[in-house]
Design an enzyme around this catalytic site. Structure first.
Site, PDB file in Angstrom:
ATOM      1  N   ASP A 183      72.436 -23.768 -11.773  1.00 41.13           N
ATOM      2  CA  ASP A 183      72.734 -22.906 -13.021  1.00 41.13           C
ATOM      3  C   ASP A 183      72.188 -23.541 -14.190  1.00 41.13           C
ATOM      4  OD1 ASP A 183      74.873 -24.730 -12.971  1.00 41.13           O
ATOM      5  OD2 ASP A 183      76.346 -23.225 -13.693  1.00 41.13           O
ATOM      6  N   GLU A 184      71.845 -24.648 -13.936  1.00 37.09           N
ATOM      7  CA  GLU A 184      71.303 -25.585 -15.126  1.00 37.09           C
ATOM      8  C   GLU A 184      69.797 -25.361 -15.328  1.00 37.09           C
ATOM      9  OE1 GLU A 184      73.302 -27.598 -17.258  1.00 37.09           O
ATOM     10  OE2 GLU A 184      75.130 -27.363 -16.124  1.00 37.09           O
TER      11      GLU A 184
END
Length: 106
Positions: A85-86
């Site tokens: 999710d980064e």
């Protein structure tokens, strides 16, 4: 490659390679000449090509200031090094001195 008619498992060459044997159920069948065309390996001559001195690394280039030699061109690529999710991290490689650095999105 041959599959067993009895159980569907992959068959292997038996001793003498004149028949197929199923490891799962023990079924044996004879081999014919057409089986050899699928199981033999052909020798392919390969040539080793040295590309270590090649200029093009297959990567896109962009304008980026190298912190080592002040060159203004660099190859770049993106790589996921943190959690999914980064955002990805962008890496640069100087076209002159091959110094590598990265740029993180914050």
């Amino acid at each position: 490659m041959k599959f067993c008619d009895e159980c569907g498992s992959m068959m292997k060459s038996g001793e003498g390679e004149d028949h197929w044997v199923c490891d799962s159920c023990g079924n044996e069948i004879g081999r014919d000449d057409s089986d050899d065309e699928w199981t033999t390996q052909s020798q392919v001559e390969s040539e080793i090509v040295d590309v270590s001195d090649a200029e093009d690394k297959g990567l896109p280039t962009t304008t980026a200031q190298c912190p080592e030699c002040d060159n203004d061109q660099a190859y770049w690529y993106m790589q996921q090094i943190r959690a999914a999710d980064e955002s990805e991290t962008r890496f640069f490689v100087c076209t002159e001195c091959e110094h590598k650095w990265r740029e993180d999105d914050h």
